[in-house]
Enzyme design. Structure first.
Site, short mmCIF file in Angstrom:
data_model
loop_
_atom_site.label_atom_id
_atom_site.label_comp_id
_atom_site.label_asym_id
_atom_site.label_seq_id
_atom_site.Cartn_x
_atom_site.Cartn_y
_atom_site.Cartn_z
N CYS A 237 0.54 -1.00 -0.28
CA CYS A 237 -0.01 -0.20 -0.58
C CYS A 237 0.66 1.85 0.27
O CYS A 237 2.35 1.85 0.75
CB CYS A 237 -1.35 -0.05 1.16
SG CYS A 237 -2.70 -0.51 0.91
N VAL A 238 0.27 2.47 -0.18
CA VAL A 238 1.33 3.20 -0.72
C VAL A 238 0.86 4.46 0.75
O VAL A 238 0.14 4.42 1.62
CB VAL A 238 0.33 4.52 -1.96
CG1 VAL A 238 1.19 4.38 -3.30
CG2 VAL A 238 -0.66 4.12 -1.97
#
Ligand SMILES: Cc1cc2nc3c(=O)[nH]c(=O)nc-3n(C[C@H](O)[C@H](O)[C@H](O)COP(=O)(O)OP(=O)(O)OC[C@H]3O[C@@H](n4cnc5c(N)ncnc54)[C@H](O)[C@@H]3O)c2cc1C
Lengths: 413, 105
Positions: B104-105
């Site tokens: 995930c970012v």
């Protein structure tokens, strides 16, 4: 009378009530917002505190100042959410009933999940720090005042965490600050991350990795921390790799509110799984999650919360009238990255498009350069604090579009 | 898209060799995939992780992270590193015929 209940009066919750109060008839809708803490923190400002660029008073204001008339604000601990019964327990024995619930309880630090990071509390050695809370940032500022050089390690514990660019900004600013203090030659700077590079998205990761190299900051990728060894002064990974430190600055594990977990509404980190376009919980058709509290495949950031709330508001007004929600939200994020020496970068991206170089057009103010260091971007970041307090939180129109635009961006082949 | 023959079966893979179509995977393929990355023996402990990953993927539509495996399947991260040395997130998803979990970012 219909009841909208908002849990958490941080960035997202505050915007929600400001956007909705004048759109929902006061004769038909009661809006209530609950938060345990009377103070609103401008969290992006925490970054500047260790270096004496901001002080406490620059980043706090009373929450009340941002809640519009006609919204009931309750200061209390949220203790239980019974989504099957449409009610929430606060203050031990008080139940609040709702028709629609917005969970905006954010994400918080959970240092106790990593052995050795308990030191971020009051126990243990004083060379382990974080700048992710106001208290932590202030303690680090004090520590740095007597810092004499050595090995400074910036470590990210685990993904996801809020504002994924902040640790990079911290190490860039540290590099600059150390030069100003004449300590840079005596300090080794190391950036230790669980990611395969400086950042998640390939193009930005390469650009930012290049900047680390230029500034002679070592990058240790793929490092999943298991524990901090106080006596030996090192962090140890599950893979048994180790990095020595004299000063450890850590981003501990980020977790959603415990109450979300207890209610069975969260994932393994107590973040709420929601539809990535509408923010509706998959489990209950009257429960939404917005801001950092939501588990979404985009950055946990104030800018994302802002774009999300803007689109969500329109959708919510459709939803309560029985209309279908539009699947608009694209994961738009827009982050300034401080890079030291009075300069900064800007990145702009969404679910599908990674940060690209180019120009970011901003009517009347911009353009800002994307993925490139400029003084203008630094001023953009500083100006953002004013915009946050005066425009964003109050739900007024910002001069930035909620959806990402490809205007000015270059594709990188 | 590229294909590769693994355990006598032709499957679709990406440039890193991860299978791209979860429905092409069967339990019979797992030992062959494991051998490709130097794991010669799949024990019950490995299978517990592989089956969790497959079930979880069927429900969630994405590959579980190490944290998710450790909390939901009760396999401590330390053990995941023993079972799938050095790069457990990549290795466990490779053997299970799934994409590696998005960090995930
Ligand atoms: C160091 C740092 C730098 C950052 N820099 C940037 C940046 O440059 N740009 C950017 O866009 N974003 C940045 N962010 C991220 C940004 O601050 C957050 O993404 C944003 O504030 C999220 O808003 P939120 O409303 O979801 O959560 P929050 O603003 O954290 O609000 C959550 C609220 O819920 C309340 N709450 C939680 N649990 C309970 C409970 N059980 N009972 C009662 N109340 C509860 C809390 O008191 C809090 O007020 C940064 C964050 C940090 C820490």
């Amino acid at each position: 009378m219909k009841k909208l209940l908002v849990l958490g009066a941080g960035t997202a919750g505050t915007m929600v009530v400001n956007k909705l109060r004048h759109r929902l008839d006061a004769d038909d809708w009661q809006i209530t917002i609950v938060d345990q803490d009377p103070t609103h923190y401008y969290q992006p400002g925490f970054l500047f505190i260790p270096f004496g660029m901001y002080a406490r008073h620059d980043v706090v204001k009373p929450k009340r100042d941002f809640i519009p008339p006609g919204v009931d604000m309750i200061q209390a601990d949220i203790e239980e959410i019974e989504a099957d019964k449409n009610r929430v327990k606060i203050d031990g024995d008080r139940w609040l009933q709702y028709d629609f619930l917005v969970i905006a309880t954010g994400t918080h630090l959970a240092p106790d999940e990593t052995p050795g990071l308990e030191a971020l509390g009051d126990e243990g050695p004083d060379n382990i720090h974080t700048f992710y809370t106001l208290d932590g940032a202030m303690k680090l500022e004090k520590y740095l005042r007597t810092f004499q050089g050595g090995k400074l390690v910036m470590n990210i514990t685990e993904m996801p965490f809020k504002c994924p660019v902040a640790p990079l900004e911290f190490i860039f600013l540290a590099d600059w600050w150390l030069q100003e203090k004449g300590l840079r030659d005596d300090t080794e700077l190391t950036f230790v991350t669980p990611l395969p590079g400086a950042f998640t998205k390939p193009v930005a990761s390469k650009a930012l990795g290049g900047m680390l190299e230029e500034k002679k900051i070592d990058l240790v990728p793929d490092f999943n921390i298991e524990m901090v060894d106080w006596d030996a002064g090192k962090i140890v990974a599950y893979s048994e790799d180790e990095v020595d430190y004299d000063l450890l600055v850590s981003i501990p594990l980020n977790m959603g509110a415990d109450v979300v977990g207890r209610a069975g509404l969260g994932d393994e980190l107590n973040h709420v799984p929601v539809d990535k376009h509408t923010f509706l919980s998959g489990k209950h058709e009257n429960v939404f999650a917005l801001g950092d509290a939501a588990a979404l495949p985009t950055s946990k950031a104030g800018s994302v919360a802002h774009f999300a709330v803007e689109l969500w508001t329109e959708n919510f007004l459709r939803y309560i009238d029985g209309l279908e929600m539009l699947e608009h939200f694209d994961g738009h994020a827009n982050c300034y990255i401080e890079s030291g020496h009075g300069k900064g970068l800007l990145i702009d991206f969404n679910y599908d498009t990674e940060p690209l170089p180019g120009k970011y057009p901003l009517p009347g103010i911009g353009p800002f350069s994307l993925l490139e260091e400029t003084e203008m971007n630094h001023w953009g970041k500083l100006m953002f604090r004013w915009m946050y307090w005066n425009i964003l939180l109050k739900g007024k129109e910002m001069p930035v579009p909620a959806l990402m635009s490809m205007a000015g961006k270059w594709s990188v082949g | 898209m590229a294909t590769e023959v693994i355990g006598g079966v032709e499957v679709h893979v990406d440039d890193e060799g991860f299978m791209t179509d979860p429905s092409e995977w069967t339990e019979e393929l797992a030992p062959a995939l494991a051998k490709e990355i130097g794991i010669d023996d799949l024990t019950d402990a490995h299978w517990k992780v592989i089956r969790f990953l497959r079930d979880d993927f069927a429900q969630e539509g994405q590959t579980a992270t190490l944290r998710r495996v450790s909390t939901m399947a009760n396999v401590p991260t330390k053990e995941l590193y023993q079972l799938f040395p050095k790069k457990p997130a990549k290795k466990m998803s490779y053997i299970s015929g799934l994409q590696k979990p998005v960090g995930c970012v």
